[in-house]
Design a protein around this motif. Structure first.
Motif, PDB file in Angstrom:
ATOM      1  N   ILE A 145       0.789  -1.062   0.007  1.00 41.80           N
ATOM      2  CA  ILE A 145       0.061  -0.195  -0.095  1.00 41.80           C
ATOM      3  C   ILE A 145       0.832   1.413   0.119  1.00 41.80           C
ATOM      4  O   ILE A 145       0.644   2.370  -0.779  1.00 41.80           O
ATOM      5  N   LEU A 185       1.618   2.903  -3.157  1.00 40.76           N
ATOM      6  CA  LEU A 185       0.390   3.615  -3.741  1.00 40.76           C
ATOM      7  C   LEU A 185       0.474   5.005  -3.086  1.00 40.76           C
ATOM      8  O   LEU A 185       0.111   6.082  -3.630  1.00 40.76           O
ATOM      9  N   GLU A 196      -2.252  10.545  -6.001  1.00 39.27           N
ATOM     10  CA  GLU A 196      -3.212  11.074  -6.841  1.00 39.27           C
ATOM     11  C   GLU A 196      -3.089  12.674  -6.663  1.00 39.27           C
ATOM     12  O   GLU A 196      -2.859  13.353  -5.633  1.00 39.27           O
ATOM     13  N   VAL A 225      -6.216   6.473  -1.677  1.00 38.01           N
ATOM     14  CA  VAL A 225      -6.034   5.083  -1.648  1.00 38.01           C
ATOM     15  C   VAL A 225      -6.293   4.316  -0.372  1.00 38.01           C
ATOM     16  O   VAL A 225      -6.782   3.207  -0.247  1.00 38.01           O
ATOM     17  N   CYS A 226      -5.906   5.024   0.578  1.00 36.70           N
ATOM     18  CA  CYS A 226      -6.124   4.414   2.133  1.00 36.70           C
ATOM     19  C   CYS A 226      -7.435   4.736   2.467  1.00 36.70           C
ATOM     20  O   CYS A 226      -8.097   3.878   3.365  1.00 36.70           O
ATOM     21  N   ASN A 236     -10.081   4.434   0.555  1.00 34.63           N
ATOM     22  CA  ASN A 236     -10.982   3.440   0.005  1.00 34.63           C
ATOM     23  C   ASN A 236     -10.523   2.088   0.420  1.00 34.63           C
ATOM     24  O   ASN A 236     -11.296   1.007  -0.064  1.00 34.63           O
ATOM     25  N   PHE A 237      -9.636   1.797   1.168  1.00 35.06           N
ATOM     26  CA  PHE A 237      -9.423   0.314   1.582  1.00 35.06           C
ATOM     27  C   PHE A 237     -10.265  -0.012   2.667  1.00 35.06           C
ATOM     28  O   PHE A 237     -10.359   0.534   3.686  1.00 35.06           O
TER      29      PHE A 237
END
Ligand code: SF4
Ligand code: SF4
Length: 111
Positions: free
Chosen positions: A22, A25, A30, A94-95, A97-98
């Motif tokens: 992770i 990412l 983004e 990204v975190c 959405n985990f």
């Protein structure tokens, strides 16, 4: 993800989801994260990511600057028992959405 609002009851705060997979990412941020951090004046976050840019070498994530293996996200802290995201309130998309249990790396994962 650690300390997640939806998952607070079940997340064990082991930090496994913040290890290299992770974290890679997080380094590849983004535009929306970058713009939010600029708006929030979080140059500390941007500086860390820029100074510690990371690349995959085989199955290792390494610092492009030092060549040292990166084992976890630079924003992960551990008190010896539980892990904490030090930028939780503004953590990357990204975190956010985990979902706990959504990956085999999470101890809450059920086949
Ligand atoms: S930013 Fe926070 S939640 Fe995301 S990988 Fe790093 S420590 Fe974990
Ligand atoms: S791997 Fe699962 S239990 Fe561990 S911190 Fe991440 S979401 Fe929580």
């Amino acid at each position: 993800m650690i300390q997640g609002a939806k998952s607070h009851e079940s997340c064990k705060r082991c930090g496994k989801c913040c290890l290299a997979n992770i974290a890679s990412l997080v380094y590849d941020i983004e535009d929306s994260d970058r713009l939010r951090w600029i708006a929030e004046n979080r140059n500390d976050i941007l500086r860390i990511l820029e100074n510690e840019s990371a690349v995959w070498m085989g199955d290792h994530l390494v610092s492009a600057k030092t060549g040292k293996i990166i084992h976890s996200c630079p924003f992960l802290q551990c008190d010896g028992i539980f892990t904490t995201c030090t930028i939780y309130e503004t953590r990357p998309i990204v975190c956010r959405n985990f979902t706990p249990g959504s990956s085999e790396i999470c101890p809450l994962y059920k086949k």
